[in-house]
Design an enzyme around this catalytic site. Structure first.
Site, mmCIF file in Angstrom:
data_model
loop_
_atom_site.group_PDB
_atom_site.id
_atom_site.type_symbol
_atom_site.label_atom_id
_atom_site.label_comp_id
_atom_site.label_asym_id
_atom_site.label_seq_id
_atom_site.Cartn_x
_atom_site.Cartn_y
_atom_site.Cartn_z
ATOM 1 N N CYS A 2 0.704 -1.001 0.046
ATOM 2 C CA CYS A 2 0.046 0.050 -0.029
ATOM 3 C C CYS A 2 1.026 1.347 0.103
ATOM 4 C CB CYS A 2 -0.426 -0.073 1.301
ATOM 5 S SG CYS A 2 -0.556 0.295 2.779
ATOM 6 N N CYS A 5 2.407 1.675 3.122
ATOM 7 C CA CYS A 5 3.781 1.068 3.759
ATOM 8 C C CYS A 5 4.930 0.990 2.405
ATOM 9 C CB CYS A 5 3.345 -0.601 2.921
ATOM 10 S SG CYS A 5 2.244 -1.378 4.374
ATOM 11 N N ASP A 28 1.765 15.761 6.189
ATOM 12 C CA ASP A 28 0.832 15.213 4.853
ATOM 13 C C ASP A 28 1.186 16.242 3.933
ATOM 14 O OD1 ASP A 28 -1.506 15.251 3.956
ATOM 15 O OD2 ASP A 28 -2.574 14.044 5.605
ATOM 16 N N HIS A 44 1.764 -3.290 8.948
ATOM 17 C CA HIS A 44 0.526 -3.190 8.039
ATOM 18 C C HIS A 44 -0.600 -3.000 8.574
ATOM 19 C CE1 HIS A 44 -2.417 -2.132 4.790
ATOM 20 N NE2 HIS A 44 -2.681 -2.904 4.633
ATOM 21 N N GLY A 92 -14.059 7.753 5.623
ATOM 22 C CA GLY A 92 -13.336 8.786 4.933
ATOM 23 C C GLY A 92 -11.937 8.265 4.969
ATOM 24 N N HIS A 97 -4.527 1.776 5.214
ATOM 25 C CA HIS A 97 -3.222 1.839 6.423
ATOM 26 C C HIS A 97 -3.678 2.508 7.783
ATOM 27 C CE1 HIS A 97 1.470 0.246 7.467
ATOM 28 N NE2 HIS A 97 0.926 1.137 7.829
ATOM 29 N N HIS A 99 -3.866 4.786 10.408
ATOM 30 C CA HIS A 99 -2.887 5.774 10.459
ATOM 31 C C HIS A 99 -3.833 7.039 11.375
ATOM 32 C CE1 HIS A 99 -4.917 6.990 6.471
ATOM 33 N NE2 HIS A 99 -5.384 8.078 6.812
ATOM 34 N N HIS A 101 -3.983 11.496 12.448
ATOM 35 C CA HIS A 101 -3.909 12.505 11.506
ATOM 36 C C HIS A 101 -3.414 13.371 13.016
ATOM 37 C CE1 HIS A 101 -5.752 12.076 7.007
ATOM 38 N NE2 HIS A 101 -6.354 10.833 7.817
#
Length: 113
Positions: A2, A5, A28, A44, A92, A97, A99, A101
């Site tokens: 991905c 990854c 980002d 992952h 959303g 993977h 994660h 924010h």
């Protein structure tokens, strides 16, 4: 593999903010605030459900939590920041993977972003 990854493997460049044996944290590419850093486990997991179901999930969850606090400190927003995780397409999540924010550097309202 991905997208995340590939970033973790160094195949795609990123602007690193923090890294340890378990996570990579990078800026980002489409920030919604002056501080917008992604915290990505190096292993992952598709999403939060995958993280929770994995035998190593608790270890990675702890490392993610520590990394989020470290990113906030490094970025100068440790007193006021927002952490967001999207689990699933309808929530959303655009990269499969898990994660998080870390968003800050401006006054945020009660709205998520």
């Amino acid at each position: 593999m991905c997208l995340f990854c590939d970033i973790v493997a160094g195949k795609i460049p990123s602007t690193k903010v923090y890294e340890n044996d378990y996570v990579l944290c990078f800026k980002d590419i489409n920030p919604v605030a002056p501080i917008h850093v992604l915290v990505v486990p190096k292993k992952h997991f598709d999403d939060m459900n995958g993280l929770a179901a994995d035998p190593e999930g608790a270890l990675y969850s702890a490392e993610i939590t520590k990394a989020i606090a470290e990113v906030a400190k490094i970025s100068g927003v440790s007193e006021a920041y927002r952490t967001i995780n999207n689990c699933g397409e309808d929530a959303g999540q655009t990269v499969k993977h898990v994660h998080f924010h870390v968003i800050g550097g401006t006054s945020l309202t009660e709205k998520l972003i």
